[in-house]
Design a protein around this motif. Structure first.
Motif, short mmCIF file in Angstrom:
data_model
loop_
_atom_site.label_atom_id
_atom_site.label_comp_id
_atom_site.label_asym_id
_atom_site.label_seq_id
_atom_site.Cartn_x
_atom_site.Cartn_y
_atom_site.Cartn_z
N ARG A 323 0.80 -1.22 0.00
CA ARG A 323 0.00 0.00 0.00
C ARG A 323 0.84 1.28 0.00
O ARG A 323 0.52 2.21 -0.75
N ILE A 326 1.61 2.08 -3.45
CA ILE A 326 0.47 2.56 -4.26
C ILE A 326 0.25 4.04 -3.94
O ILE A 326 0.10 4.88 -4.83
N SER A 327 0.28 4.33 -2.66
CA SER A 327 0.06 5.70 -2.21
C SER A 327 1.16 6.63 -2.71
O SER A 327 0.90 7.78 -3.09
N CYS A 346 0.54 6.44 2.93
CA CYS A 346 -0.66 5.60 2.96
C CYS A 346 -1.40 5.84 4.27
O CYS A 346 -0.78 5.98 5.32
N ILE A 347 -2.73 5.85 4.20
CA ILE A 347 -3.51 6.05 5.44
C ILE A 347 -4.08 4.74 5.98
O ILE A 347 -4.80 4.74 6.98
N GLY A 348 -3.82 3.62 5.27
CA GLY A 348 -4.30 2.32 5.78
C GLY A 348 -5.81 2.15 5.73
O GLY A 348 -6.38 1.44 6.55
N CYS A 349 -6.45 2.79 4.74
CA CYS A 349 -7.92 2.69 4.65
C CYS A 349 -8.38 1.45 3.89
O CYS A 349 -9.54 1.05 3.98
N ASN A 350 -7.49 0.88 3.08
CA ASN A 350 -7.76 -0.33 2.29
C ASN A 350 -8.83 -0.16 1.21
O ASN A 350 -9.43 -1.14 0.77
N ILE A 351 -9.02 1.07 0.78
CA ILE A 351 -9.90 1.28 -0.37
C ILE A 351 -9.30 0.62 -1.61
O ILE A 351 -10.02 0.08 -2.46
N CYS A 352 -7.97 0.62 -1.70
CA CYS A 352 -7.30 -0.05 -2.83
C CYS A 352 -7.70 -1.52 -2.86
O CYS A 352 -8.09 -2.07 -3.90
N ILE A 364 -7.75 1.78 -7.03
CA ILE A 364 -7.78 3.22 -6.77
C ILE A 364 -7.12 3.45 -5.42
O ILE A 364 -6.90 2.50 -4.66
N CYS A 365 -6.82 4.71 -5.14
CA CYS A 365 -6.15 5.02 -3.87
C CYS A 365 -6.69 6.33 -3.33
O CYS A 365 -6.87 7.29 -4.08
N THR A 366 -6.93 6.38 -2.04
CA THR A 366 -7.41 7.61 -1.42
C THR A 366 -6.37 8.72 -1.53
O THR A 366 -6.71 9.87 -1.83
N GLN A 367 -5.12 8.37 -1.32
CA GLN A 367 -4.07 9.38 -1.32
C GLN A 367 -3.55 9.72 -2.71
O GLN A 367 -3.17 10.85 -2.97
FE1 SF4 Z 1 -3.13 3.28 1.43
FE2 SF4 Z 1 -5.73 3.72 1.37
FE3 SF4 Z 1 -4.20 4.27 -0.77
FE4 SF4 Z 1 -4.69 1.76 -0.11
S1 SF4 Z 1 -6.18 3.28 -0.78
S2 SF4 Z 1 -2.71 2.63 -0.66
S3 SF4 Z 1 -4.70 1.86 2.10
S4 SF4 Z 1 -4.12 5.26 1.20
#
Ligand code: SF4
Length: 706
Positions: A323, A326-327, A346-352, A364-367
């Motif tokens: 992650r 990815i971020s 990375c914020i550790g939200c696991n949306i990816c 996709i990634c939040t950040q």
């Molecule tokens: Fe990290 Fe969230 Fe992006 Fe996954 S979606 S890489 S957990 S910030």
């Protein structure tokens, strides 16, 4: 800036069997939704990390045969020569950046539903999958064992042909080799079951055969889970894993160590809600103590200090990231160049991960709004063209996730001046209070990263504590206007189940509350008994239930859905969230929808009860997590009352809206929305996203057989 010498060890080369990795940054196998079928998206996605300094990058799990077909999810595949061709593009692009390429050879056994191939997977015993429904394996006899081992060998040879430097004989997440090692899956009584030596036989033989097949110029990696958290039935560190390392160390070039089985793999890909970075280090350290070969492993490492500490304290040789890469694909380069405050953590939200769990869509990634967009939209996370209309001023109204991202990217694209105007006294919007929900502290990184970047941009000015109406916008003097005023939780119970309000729901009453009223405005939640009504299905309802229960309230969490927070199954947060709510004594009521709310009570019916029998829950307070709406008053005023033609007459050439102001959605989608508009601010019609490249086969009619 130069690199801080204390991080030098992260940039020392290391030997992986016959291959030299240039540094200690390793992108672990992880999914992206591209597989072998979207080879250019795959190659550009991985190559971005190589460009960002990663010393090695892996495919996601890479199926070795149609018998191991994970459709509806997307894996890479090495089934035939055409897969070799497609994945060779990735290898070449990684090599151009000096990175090694690794293929994670995967056979899922009973976990492979084979929905595309319609093949029958084979497994050590005929036990149905604990991850999929209705998925059984054929129990392997000795011929099957030889044939499946040959599938590994054939795929390994293909991987070598494609240009991979490292091949995995992947076991962890409870896939085939680890199924043989684990009594939970292996009920055999022959020489492949029972004692440790017998349970280890399949995996060891397979590693030997793959090694023999790929010769001495390809490194062999083994990925193993050291604890499945299921007691004696699951893999155990002392009983199984450490002896396996001792047994196979000689024939393995690098150990990739993690924990968990696949049915609860959030114990490995840990959400920040429950675990800090480095949670796997005790298991990795234990393996490191017995292995003579390098040990790598994940831990959602974003801090270079933690990385250095893991190496210096003898817990890891190589820092693996999924992650965090990815971020920020440029994590290694930013450490190397001493630009730590530019790291997009990375914020550790696991949306990816949610995208893989759902099935087909790309990562996709939040950040990082550019994740997955490297090829199809041509977006680079660190490079920005000067906009063709850079001689314009842009007014961005609202400094939530979408507004911040938009202003930041517009600034990086060199707009003459970007004015980020916000009603509140600081940036963040909803992300000022969401991180205060239980366990979500790391989500504040969404704000922190952007704040730092915006502060650095001399052409972006943040103007806090300022409310603009349509007249204010008109008179502001910017040529382009972007409305990013966010959204809000409704206070009347309007919801996605009945598409109507809930009679009696009224957040102007002291006993009826919305999430913002509790978290942002500090409205008191009266009494001891609280009913939280969740028609949203993600983190808000359960988080508020947890918060209120932790504060001593007697909480009932009611949803019309079959499960509470079903989206959290996709983000791997569900199991621990259930445990937490259970421990706190939260009463969970599923498949119920309130028919009315009164002061002191919530009256609800079961959604499948055609007779509409009502049940009553006594409540001193009711929290409405029913649905959100866009806060679009300013946009509507500008468009409907003032009119865009009038605005043009005043010198405002364009007015757009982004993020929740357009439609409430995931934070990741809000960030994407702001980023997309800024990337395309000089396109023909920025309001409409430019088409992206779709990797697909296009058929000419004359080539069709009928
Ligand atoms: Fe990290 Fe969230 Fe992006 Fe996954 S979606 S890489 S957990 S910030």
């Amino acid at each position: 800036m130069a690199r801080d010498p204390k991080y030098d060890i992260l940039f020392e080369p290391i030997q992986l069997g016959p291959k030299t990795m240039k540094n200690r940054f390793y992108q672990i196998p992880h999914c992206n939704g591209f597989g072998s079928e979207k080879p250019l998206s795959q190659a550009y996605f991985r190559a971005m990390k190589a460009e960002g300094g990663y010393g090695a990058c892996c495919t996601e799990y890479c199926s070795i045969s149609p018998e191991s077909d994970d459709t509806h999810r997307v894996s890479a595949r090495l089934w035939d020569d055409e897969d070799v061709k497609n994945l060779s593009v990735m290898c070449e692009m990684l090599h151009e950046h000096g990175a090694l390429a690794a293929a994670e050879l995967w056979y899922g056994g009973p976990h492979a539903p084979c929905m595309e191939s319609r093949s029958v997977p084979r497994g050590p015993s005929q036990i149905p999958s604990d991850f999929e429904y209705l998925t059984y394996a054929k129990e392997m006899d000795k011929d099957d064992i030889r044939e499946v081992q040959q599938l590994y060998v054939d795929a390994a040879i293909r991987a070598r042909e494609a240009g991979f430097d490292i091949v995995y004989v992947y076991g962890s997440h409870s896939y085939l080799p680890q199924q043989f090692l684990t009594p939970y899956y292996n009920k055999r009584t022959d020489e492949y079951g029972g004692s440790f030596e017998n349970r280890a036989r399949f995996w060891r033989e397979t590693i030997e055969q793959v090694r023999e097949a790929v010769g001495d110029d390809t490194a062999i990696a083994v990925r193993m889970s050291c604890d499945m958290f299921m007691g004696d039935a699951g893999t155990q560190l002392e009983r199984d894993c450490l002896p396996f390392v001792e047994l196979c160390d000689e024939i393995v070039d690098v150990w990739d160590i993690n924990v968990s089985g696949i049915s609860e793999w959030g114990e490995d890909a840990t959400p920040s809600r429950f675990y800090p970075s480095g949670r796997l280090l005790p298991w990795q350290e234990a393996v490191k103590k017995v292995a003579k070969k390098p040990v790598l492993g994940v831990g959602r490492f974003t801090s270079p200090d933690l990385m250095v500490d893991a190496i210096n304290s003898g817990k890891l040789d190589i820092i693996a990231t999924c992650r965090p890469s990815i971020s920020d694909p440029f994590l290694p380069k930013k450490i190397d160049e001493g630009r730590l405050d530019d790291i997009r953590e990375c914020i550790g939200c696991n949306i990816c991960i949610s995208r893989w769990e759902i099935g087909g869509p790309p990562v996709i990634c939040t950040q990082n709004a550019t994740a997955g967009e490297e090829y199809r939209r041509g977006w680079h996370p660190e490079k920005f063209d000067t906009a063709e209309n850079a001689d314009n001023d842009v007014l961005v109204v609202g400094a939530g996730p979408a507004g911040m991202e938009c202003a930041m990217i517009l600034g990086k694209r060199g707009m003459r001046r970007v004015h980020l105007v916000e009603v509140a006294d600081d940036m963040g919007g909803i992300m000022r209070w969401i991180p205060q929900l239980p366990g979500l502290g790391e989500w504040a990184r969404v704000v922190n990263y952007r704040k730092i970047q915006i502060d650095k941009l001399r052409n972006v000015e943040f103007i806090p504590g300022t409310t603009l109406d349509a007249n204010g916008v008109k008179e502001y003097g910017a040529e382009i206007v972007v409305i990013a005023t966010g959204g809000y939780w409704v206070g009347d119970g309007l919801n996605g189940c009945t598409h109507d309000t809930i009679p009696g729901a009224d957040a102007s009453q002291p006993w009826c509350l919305t999430p913002e009223q509790i978290m942002r405005d500090g409205k008191d939640v009266p009494g001891a008994r609280v009913v939280v009504i969740d028609n949203d299905g993600y983190f808000m309802g359960v988080s508020l239930a947890e918060k209120l229960a932790s504060e001593g309230k007697k909480v009932t969490l009611m949803t019309h859905l079959g499960h509470i927070a079903p989206y959290m199954h996709f983000t791997l947060e569900a199991p621990n969230q259930h445990r937490k709510l259970h421990k706190l004594g939260v009463d969970i009521v599923t498949s119920h929808m309130p028919s009315r709310i009164e002061q002191g009570a919530v009256v609800a019916t079961h959604v499948f009860d055609e007779d509409g029998h009502e049940q009553t829950w006594e409540a001193d307070a009711v929290v409405l997590v029913t649905q959100r709406r866009s806060n679009e008053a300013l946009y509507r005023e500008l468009k409907d009352s003032v009119g865009f033609d009038t605005l043009r007459g005043e010198g405002i050439t364009a007015c757009y809206r982004i993020g929740d102001c357009e439609a409430p959605r995931l934070i990741a989608d809000c960030v994407f929305s702001g980023h997309r508009l800024a990337r395309e601010i000089d396109s023909e019609n920025p309001e409409v996203p430019k088409p992206f490249i779709r990797e697909r086969r296009v058929i000419e009619r004359e080539l069709a057989a009928v």
